[in-house]
Enzyme design. Structure first.
Site, PDB file in Angstrom:
ATOM      1  N   ASN A   1       0.833  -1.203   0.000  1.00 28.36           N
ATOM      2  CA  ASN A   1       0.000   0.000   0.000  1.00 28.36           C
ATOM      3  C   ASN A   1       0.859   1.241   0.000  1.00 28.36           C
ATOM      4  O   ASN A   1       1.984   1.247   0.519  1.00 28.36           O
ATOM      5  CB  ASN A   1      -0.964   0.008   1.205  1.00 28.36           C
ATOM      6  CG  ASN A   1      -0.366   0.692   2.414  1.00 28.36           C
ATOM      7  OD1 ASN A   1      -0.410   1.923   2.524  1.00 28.36           O
ATOM      8  ND2 ASN A   1       0.227  -0.087   3.308  1.00 28.36           N
TER       9      ASN A   1
ATOM     10  N   CYS B   1       6.377   5.614   8.548  1.00 28.68           N
ATOM     11  CA  CYS B   1       5.574   5.447   7.339  1.00 28.68           C
ATOM     12  C   CYS B   1       6.459   5.567   6.099  1.00 28.68           C
ATOM     13  O   CYS B   1       7.136   6.580   5.914  1.00 28.68           O
ATOM     14  CB  CYS B   1       4.471   6.500   7.257  1.00 28.68           C
ATOM     15  SG  CYS B   1       3.531   6.303   5.720  1.00 28.68           S
TER      16      CYS B   1
ATOM     17  N   GLY C   1       2.650  -7.494  12.458  1.00 31.18           N
ATOM     18  CA  GLY C   1       3.207  -7.858  11.161  1.00 31.18           C
ATOM     19  C   GLY C   1       2.680  -9.234  10.793  1.00 31.18           C
ATOM     20  O   GLY C   1       3.232 -10.249  11.208  1.00 31.18           O
TER      21      GLY C   1
ATOM     22  N   GLY D   1      -3.425  -6.204  11.810  1.00 32.71           N
ATOM     23  CA  GLY D   1      -3.528  -5.207  10.748  1.00 32.71           C
ATOM     24  C   GLY D   1      -4.232  -5.705   9.507  1.00 32.71           C
ATOM     25  O   GLY D   1      -5.476  -5.775   9.464  1.00 32.71           O
TER      26      GLY D   1
END
Ligand SMILES: Cc1cc2nc3c(=O)[nH]c(=O)nc-3n(C[C@H](O)[C@H](O)[C@H](O)COP(=O)(O)O)c2cc1C
Length: 310
Positions: free
Chosen positions: A72, A133, A246, A268
């Site tokens: 992403n 990020c 993760g 996530g």
């Protein structure tokens, strides 16, 4: 206490009813997911990254599935801290669950401004400072890949809040333990890891990168072994609690992270496959403890270390 197993864990000043949190950016602010998940069954809701002003995010395409994980490049799209407080936080305040707000910025001053604003909000239980990020040009991972830069942000935000301060690290570094020690030294109360791994996909038909920005962040089960290794390394290098994430999809995965040294875990990408994943992990972890005669889930933390063991 829930059932026969004590599922409570502690992160800084934060008492969690169980160790299962949502991973930032994969659960929004919980509003849409609330139709699938009873939020009060979670350890905490961690929100999408919030910045001082609104961010539009990156151009599309910004999500691509690969055979070994999701890429992403959302780019921290969010409405800005004021809108966030008025809408999302006001709603979250009415839910029976601790709220952790993920903080992002282009500069140290922006991180501080968001932190100061959120420090004034009673509904915020803790802050997770995202210096990891990979999808923005300025800010984000730029701070998380060098010890001095990471230390500078954490020093500044630490002065701006007394709330529990979690710092989220990037796996895109050579020595994760060194960065963890640098942020611990500046007053981080906990360390969460990992954020996404930098990756890329190329369309062989068009012969161009699939994502508009070229690179993106890889998440999902493919990154789990890397994340487990980093949790192991960091948990042994620092004294503060580690929050592991993760590729967690079920209770077995969550237990693996805790055995590696994580005090809590976050789910996530699995939320996109099954919106009830988080609760599935809570229920499964409790069953795992029962099946193995473990009275307190906290006893799992670091139990795989050579000097420990259950
Ligand atoms: C679509 C998407 C958006 C994300 N947004 C954020 C974010 O705003 N802040 C942040 O710290 N991490 C963000 N992340 C990273 C996740 O919180 C998590 O660290 C990472 O995806 C690894 O966990 P997973 O494999 O279970 O997804 C995002 C991940 C995805 C997939």
């Amino acid at each position: 206490m829930s059932g026969r197993v004590d599922m409570g864990v502690r992160i800084g000043e934060l008492e969690l009813r169980n160790p299962v949190m949502t991973a930032s950016g994969t659960f929004g602010s919980g509003r849409e997911y609330a139709q699938f998940v009873d939020l009060s069954r979670l350890g905490a809701v961690v929100t999408k990254g919030v910045s001082v002003d609104s961010w539009a995010g990156n151009e599309g395409p910004r999500i691509v599935e690969t055979p070994s994980g999701m890429l992403n490049s959302i780019g921290l799209q969010n409405p800005g801290v004021e809108q966030f407080c008025e809408n999302d936080l006001a709603w979250l305040a009415g839910q029976d669950v601790p709220v952790v707000v993920n903080v992002v910025g282009h500069s140290v001053d922006e991180y501080v401004a968001v932190t100061e604003r959120l420090d004034a909000e009673a509904a915020v239980s803790a802050l997770e400072v995202n210096i990891s990020c990979p999808n923005v040009d300025a800010g984000g991972m730029v701070f998380g890949t060098s010890c001095p830069a990471a230390a500078e942000v954490v020093r500044a935000v630490r002065r701006a809040t007394r709330k529990t301060l979690i710092v989220k690290l990037s796996p895109n570094v050579t020595d994760i333990a060194e960065i963890a020690r640098a942020v611990e030294a500046q007053g981080a109360d906990a360390i969460s890891l990992v954020n996404t791994l930098l990756g890329m996909a190329i369309d062989t038909r068009t012969r161009r990168p699939v994502l508009a920005r070229g690179f993106g962040g890889l998440s999902g089960p493919a990154i789990r072994p890397v994340a487990v290794r980093m949790v192991w390394q960091v948990a042994r290098a620092v004294d503060v609690p580690v929050i592991g994430m993760g590729g967690i999809t079920d209770a077995r995965d969550a237990a693996e992270f805790m055995l590696a040294g994580a005090t809590a875990v976050a789910v996530g990408t699995a939320n996109f496959m099954d919106p009830t994943s988080t609760v599935g992990v809570v229920v499964g972890l409790e069953r795992y403890c029962e099946a193995h005669g473990i009275e307190r889930v906290a006893h799992l933390v670091g139990a795989a270390w050579p000097e420990k063991g259950l």
